[in-house]
Design a protein around this motif. Structure first.
Motif, PDB file in Angstrom:
ATOM      1  N   ALA A   1       0.827  -1.208   0.000  1.00 30.09           N
ATOM      2  CA  ALA A   1       0.000   0.000   0.000  1.00 30.09           C
ATOM      3  C   ALA A   1       0.858   1.254   0.000  1.00 30.09           C
ATOM      4  CB  ALA A   1      -0.934  -0.006   1.206  1.00 30.09           C
ATOM      5  N   ALA A   2       1.960   1.223   0.748  1.00 30.74           N
ATOM      6  CA  ALA A   2       2.865   2.375   0.777  1.00 30.74           C
ATOM      7  C   ALA A   2       3.555   2.557  -0.572  1.00 30.74           C
ATOM      8  CB  ALA A   2       3.897   2.199   1.886  1.00 30.74           C
ATOM      9  N   ALA A   3       3.918   1.445  -1.213  1.00 27.51           N
ATOM     10  CA  ALA A   3       4.549   1.531  -2.536  1.00 27.51           C
ATOM     11  C   ALA A   3       3.581   2.097  -3.570  1.00 27.51           C
ATOM     12  CB  ALA A   3       5.045   0.152  -2.963  1.00 27.51           C
ATOM     13  N   VAL A   4       2.331   1.649  -3.510  1.00 28.02           N
ATOM     14  CA  VAL A   4       1.312   2.174  -4.425  1.00 28.02           C
ATOM     15  C   VAL A   4       1.153   3.674  -4.229  1.00 28.02           C
ATOM     16  CG1 VAL A   4      -1.163   2.192  -4.926  1.00 28.02           C
ATOM     17  CG2 VAL A   4       0.062   0.014  -4.747  1.00 28.02           C
ATOM     18  N   PHE A   5       1.134   4.122  -2.980  1.00 22.78           N
ATOM     19  CA  PHE A   5       1.008   5.559  -2.734  1.00 22.78           C
ATOM     20  C   PHE A   5       2.148   6.334  -3.388  1.00 22.78           C
ATOM     21  CE2 PHE A   5       2.710   9.019  -0.022  1.00 22.78           C
ATOM     22  CZ  PHE A   5       1.769   9.986  -0.345  1.00 22.78           C
TER      23      PHE A   5
END
Length: 257
Positions: A215-219
């Motif tokens: 999720a952090a990478a997608v952000f």
């Protein structure tokens, strides 16, 4: 589905943290290619969508260049590179020759550079981004994995320089990870009880899940992070409680106002 139609490569994306990252991008609508030397034991998928696997040894420069050219040609673009592949065995410095430690540095620092350089022309055309997967081992002592820690420290420095050199077309950021629960957790922390004890040392009380890293990478790859480049985002559950707080023999109960 804010990344629908985008093409994403996740190195080492067949298991563990990498698979969690790949699933997060699939959930965001992206077309995902994962690469590793060996195929996954089972397909990496989410919500009925599956990541494409392509074999690749990231230590082979010519093969890496051919790989990214092929992905860009087949998908018509390349928007995101997540440099996740890496890792290390536990080995004290004086238990291995320098050449063995150098291989750890190669895997965790040189191969992300190799992949990034090969991907750059395609990322530049798409105004895309690179996400480096770093580690808290790069910002604190890392006994038993010193070469890994040194490589991860170098990876952050590399990302900051890349962010300046490749701006404004390509953004480059780093996720600095703490402990993550994967299928290999038992090798590092022992049985379920050991994992729970280790998780209790984290302020949030547990290890991260691979999908939370994803999720952090997608952000960082999303339009919501359009003005973020050269940054290091800590994903470590609050870090580590300082050891001296528990070691001190002072009763502070009467010092609270």
């Amino acid at each position: 589905m804010e990344l629908a139609g985008k093409a994403v490569v996740v190195t080492g994306g067949t298991r563990g943290v990498g698979a969690g990252i790949a699933r997060a991008f699939l959930g965001a609508g992206a077309d995902v290619v994962v690469c590793a030397r060996r195929p996954p034991d089972e397909p990496v998928e989410r919500d009925g969508r599956q990541a494409e696997f392509r074999p690749l040894d990231l230590r082979e420069g010519a093969a890496v260049r051919d790989f990214f050219a092929g992905v860009a040609a087949d998908h018509g673009r390349l928007d995101v590179l997540v440099n996740n592949a890496g890792g290390t065995p536990y080995r004290l410095l004086d238990e291995g020759e320098a050449e063995r430690h150098a291989r750890v540095v190669e895997l965790n620092l040189v191969t992300p550079l190799t992949a990034s350089l090969a991907a750059r022309p395609f990322l530049r055309a798409a105004h895309g981004s690179v996400v480096m997967i770093g580690s808290v081992s790069g910002v604190r002592p890392s006994p038993g994995t010193a070469a890994y820690g040194a490589a991860k420290a170098g990876l952050e420095g590399l990302a900051r320089s890349m962010a300046v050199e490749w701006a404004p077309e390509v953004r480059v950021n780093t996720l600095v990870l703490g402990m993550v629960r994967t299928e290999l957790s038992a090798l590092h922390y022992g049985d379920a009880e050991g994992v729970a004890r280790v998780g209790a040392t984290v302020p949030l009380g547990r290890l991260a899940e691979p999908e939370e890293v994803g999720a952090a990478a997608v952000f960082l790859a999303s339009p919501g992070a359009a003005y973020i480049s050269g940054a290091s985002l800590l994903v470590h559950g609050g870090g580590e409680r300082p050891a001296f707080l528990d070691a001190a023999g002072v009763d502070r109960s009467d010092q609270r106002g």
